[in-house]
Design a protein around this motif. Structure first.
Motif, short mmCIF file in Angstrom:
data_model
loop_
_atom_site.label_atom_id
_atom_site.label_comp_id
_atom_site.label_asym_id
_atom_site.label_seq_id
_atom_site.Cartn_x
_atom_site.Cartn_y
_atom_site.Cartn_z
N ASP A 59 0.16 -5.37 4.16
CA ASP A 59 -0.92 -5.91 4.98
C ASP A 59 -0.50 -7.23 5.61
N LYS A 116 0.86 -1.18 0.00
CA LYS A 116 0.00 0.00 0.00
C LYS A 116 0.90 1.24 0.00
N ILE A 157 -1.30 -3.43 9.40
CA ILE A 157 -0.38 -3.10 8.32
C ILE A 157 0.99 -2.75 8.89
N GLY A 201 -8.06 3.79 -3.82
CA GLY A 201 -7.59 4.45 -2.61
C GLY A 201 -8.72 5.04 -1.78
N VAL A 209 -4.68 6.35 1.48
CA VAL A 209 -3.99 5.08 1.29
C VAL A 209 -4.42 4.43 -0.02
N ASN A 256 -4.05 1.19 -2.65
CA ASN A 256 -3.71 -0.22 -2.76
C ASN A 256 -3.12 -0.45 -4.15
N SER A 257 -1.81 -0.75 -4.22
CA SER A 257 -1.16 -0.89 -5.52
C SER A 257 -1.58 -2.15 -6.27
#
Length: 202
Positions: free
Chosen positions: A127, A97, A133, A167, A159, A161-162
């Motif tokens: 995570d 993240k 996290i 986000g 935040v 999330n890749s």
């Protein structure tokens, strides 16, 4: 898309990912530890490192986005460290993240605004499943993997999330004051009529 790799970067990435074990968070922490041991963070040089550079600065034009250049020189700035850490984690199959955070002493983030200028830094997080996290700040030299800068603890962050590039605004957690402390035990052995002293650290 602006990141530029190459042979030197691929070699570095392979070294940092060799024999990784444990959960994704532990692997990410190991990658960051190895990265810190092999790279000089030009944004936080020691006095000894500055003394080796003319004028206390590198003799090349630092490009944070050129990962190959960073690998060749074994040095980059704080932003370059962030990009290297993220890229190597991605190579390892880890999708961290990315938290856009703000120093509480400089400004407060508003969830009603969409102004990227309200953020002052980015940190990576992996995570742990049901255990929260693990946050990491690759640009912050000497910070243990998992340490979240106190300036960001308990603040609001955006935040991302890749894994799917979605986000949302979330609150950053807090950590105990002793999180980044290291304790050493010293064993001093002095034999009778012995001139030399052996000091062991464990």
């Amino acid at each position: 898309d602006r990141l530029s790799g190459g042979t030197a970067y691929r070699s570095l990435s392979e070294q940092l990912r060799k024999d990784l074990k444990g959960s994704p968070a532990k692997q990410a922490g190991e990658i960051l530890s190895r990265l810190n041991s092999q790279m000089r963070n030009l944004s936080a040089l020691t006095f000894a490192e500055k003394a080796t550079m003319k004028g206390g600065k590198p003799d090349w034009e630092v490009d944070s986005y050129d990962l190959n250049q960073s690998a060749k020189h074994s040095a980059t700035d704080g932003w370059g460290m962030f990009l290297l850490a993220y890229s190597v984690m991605k190579d390892a199959g880890i999708k961290p993240k990315i938290a856009y955070v703000a120093d509480r002493d400089q400004r407060r983030i508003s969830s009603n605004g969409r102004n990227p200028n309200q953020f002052t830094d980015l940190v990576l997080g992996v995570d742990e499943g049901g255990n929260g996290i693990t946050w990491m700040d690759p640009a912050m030299r000497y910070a243990s993997p998992g340490l979240l800068n106190p300036d960001y603890q308990g603040t609001l962050a955006f935040v991302v999330n890749s894994a799917d590039w979605t986000g949302k605004f979330e609150g950053m957690g807090t950590q105990t004051g002793g999180f980044n402390q290291t304790r050493y035990t010293y064993h001093l052995n002095i034999a009778e009529d012995q001139d030399a002293v052996k000091l062991e650290v464990g």
